[in-house]
Design an enzyme around this catalytic site. Structure first.
Site, PDB file in Angstrom:
ATOM      1  N   GLY A 189      26.461 -13.406 -13.510  1.00  0.00           N
ATOM      2  CA  GLY A 189      25.228 -13.545 -14.265  1.00  0.00           C
ATOM      3  C   GLY A 189      24.050 -12.877 -13.580  1.00  0.00           C
ATOM      4  N   GLY A 190      22.878 -13.461 -13.765  1.00  0.00           N
ATOM      5  CA  GLY A 190      21.656 -12.894 -13.198  1.00  0.00           C
ATOM      6  C   GLY A 190      21.676 -12.806 -11.692  1.00  0.00           C
ATOM      7  N   GLY A 424      21.261  26.122 -10.320  1.00  0.00           N
ATOM      8  CA  GLY A 424      20.364  24.985 -10.140  1.00  0.00           C
ATOM      9  C   GLY A 424      20.834  24.028  -9.078  1.00  0.00           C
ATOM     10  N   ALA A 425      22.143  23.948  -8.861  1.00  0.00           N
ATOM     11  CA  ALA A 425      22.666  23.040  -7.842  1.00  0.00           C
ATOM     12  C   ALA A 425      22.199  23.465  -6.453  1.00  0.00           C
ATOM     13  CB  ALA A 425      24.187  23.008  -7.902  1.00  0.00           C
TER      14      ALA A 425
END
Length: 534
Positions: A189-190, A424-425
């Site tokens: 859960g949280g 771009g890499a």
């Protein structure tokens, strides 16, 4: 046994102060023995039967012997109803305090699963809040040993509010002190969001699980049947989700590695990482590198072998070893000083950058920058991974995270181009144009917009199509493109690479450069905070 509180006891103390003090001290020692012993032998045996250590056994393994100082061991909850009024054990299910690891102060809290299943209530949360505040104020690392069943249902919304206080402090401490979460039991859960907010997550196979909704809920909503380990076990989070940085077979190995990680981190963002004396000479030549990396860009090799050759004693700590394996991130030492390493791994997807690799490297770069750890980037990258899944999954957005992390980093940054660095890499992997302090290359480097084959097919498309022998023309154009734009000294001639170096001299060159950059000071523009791509 309870502490004397009634008026008769007070009167007796007034009549015989000496005896009363001694009896009260004796009673205090009895209570402390109860606190240390835990709720019952049966509860301890049940914990051991699951293959798990108790909270105090874990703290003893984590900290230097005899260094633990407990905070609020006598705390009890104030809740009533639903059976809690008759169950008020000391510690309220969490042990908090401080001690030392390798002689350096750390703060720790450990859920005690033997008490309320380690579930968090108001008093439990208040103890955690206090120790977190103390860690932030003292400027020392915080380690959480997690083994709890979530919010204490009997205490309702006050238990949930306790988690909110933890999350707020996790965020306030982020980038200020190292935060390490060690998962040694369930976390559902949280409660799972606190580890996700910390710098490092450790897990133990078979005994620790993390998930937002458990198997029963998953089956009810989606019809899928899955076990707890299949849904959120250590291997799942280490290989698939990337939530877990380290996974081990047993608690002893796990906690020993936590100690090792702490030896590589500073106490806080105002200090430098601890240095060590090394017998590995800074001037040591790395002759093995001359044969380790093939000049042919299409042949794979293990980048880990390069890292082992460069760092002190060949020793390093790889982070996220089994997730996004096409990029390696690791902490190591060079001439005794801690350095963070980001490297493409040609053995996995040829070392391309994809969504997961970009996220993995970006988070590591941010961590290094927060804690004053210089960054060494080893490039051998053919580009970003093409594909519909990558584009639809947001490779632009995720790749931008890595770009943002590098551009925002003010620690010393050195890049080394071993072989390919395309498109771009190349820019994203800490090129000079995005702020690398120094950029070196080996004579085997190829820096270009794309590979020569692809470039020739685009630039000389018409000439190749019109030729009597298109294949021969294509090969000639590829050779011409390589000679003109991809030779090893092209970038150096234009100042985009500081020097082309002998691979055998790499360790010495890098160490000299790191020593020079140790006093680097760089300021970012004044702002509340940036708005990085998400």
């Amino acid at each position: 046994m309870t502490v004397l509180q009634d008026s008769d006891a007070a009167a007796a103390g007034a009549a015989d102060p000496s005896g009363d003090t001694r009896s009260r001290v004796a009673e205090l020692h009895d209570i402390r023995e109860q606190v240390v012993a835990g709720p019952s032998e049966r509860a301890t045996e049940a914990q051991h039967a699951k293959g798990k250590l108790t909270a105090r056994e874990r703290i003893a393994l984590l900290l230097d012997e005899g260094s633990f100082n407990e905070v609020e061991p006598l705390r009890r909850h104030r809740a009533s109803g639903f059976g809690l009024e008759n169950k008020k054990p000391y510690t309220d299910g969490v042990i908090t305090g401080w001690g030392t690891v390798h002689g350096r102060t750390v703060f720790v809290y450990a859920h005690d699963f033997r008490i309320f299943g380690g579930a968090l209530g108001e008093a439990h949360a208040t103890k955690i809040h206090k120790i977190m505040d103390m860690a932030i104020a003292a400027g020392a690392p915080l380690i959480s040993l997690n083994d709890g069943a979530g919010a204490r249902i009997q205490e309702g919304v006050t238990a949930l509010a306790g988690y909110g206080g933890i999350f707020q402090r996790n965020t306030r401490a982020s980038g200020v002190i190292p935060q390490i979460s060690v998962m040694l039991g369930p976390c559902a859960g949280g409660a799972a969001y606190s580890p996700a907010l910390t710098d490092f997550v450790f897990m133990v196979r078979e005994t620790s699980q993390m998930f937002i909704t458990g198997p029963d809920v998953v089956q009810a909503v989606t019809g899928e049947q899955v076990s707890q380990n299949g849904l959120g076990g250590a291997d799942v989070h280490a290989e698939v989700s990337g939530v877990c940085h380290f996974a081990y077979d047993d608690e002893e190995s796990c906690l020993e590695e936590v100690r090792y990680l702490l030896s590589l981190l500073p106490a806080n963002n105002r200090e430098m990482p601890p240095a060590q004396v090394t017998e590995d000479p800074a001037s040591r030549r790395c002759e093995d590198l001359l044969d380790l990396v093939p000049a042919d860009g299409n042949r794979p090799y293990d980048m880990r072998a390069v890292i082992e050759s460069l760092v002190d004693e060949g020793e390093y700590l790889e982070i996220h070893e089994r997730w996004a394996t096409n990029v390696i991130v690791a902490l190591a030492r060079m001439d005794g000083q801690v350095v963070g390493i980001v490297a493409n791994q040609p053995q996995a997807l040829a070392g391309v950058l994809d969504i997961n690799a970009s996220e993995k490297a970006a988070r590591f770069v941010q961590m290094c920058d927060a804690f004053n750890i210089p960054i060494l980037t080893l490039l051998d990258v053919p580009g970003f991974l093409p594909g519909v899944d990558q584009e639809h999954g947001g490779i632009i957005r995720h790749g931008a995270k890595l770009l943002y992390a590098y551009c925002n980093a003010t620690v010393p940054r050195i890049s080394l181009i071993l072989r390919k660095a395309y498109g771009g890499a190349y820019i994203v992997m800490d090129s000079r144009s995005v702020g690398a302090d120094l950029s070196y290359a080996w004579p085997t480097n190829e820096i270009a917009v794309m590979g020569a084959e692809g470039a020739a097919n685009v630039i000389f498309r018409r000439q190749i199509a019109a030729a009597d022998d298109p294949e021969a023309m294509r090969q000639r154009m590829v050779k011409e493109y390589k000679a003109e734009l991809m030779h090893p000294y092209y970038a150096a001639e234009r100042g985009l690479v500081d020097d082309v170096i002998d691979p055998a001299e790499t360790r010495e060159v890098l160490i000299r450069s790191l020593h020079m950059l140790r006093t680097k000071h760089a300021d970012l523009p004044q702002r509340k905070h940036g708005n990085p791509p998400q």
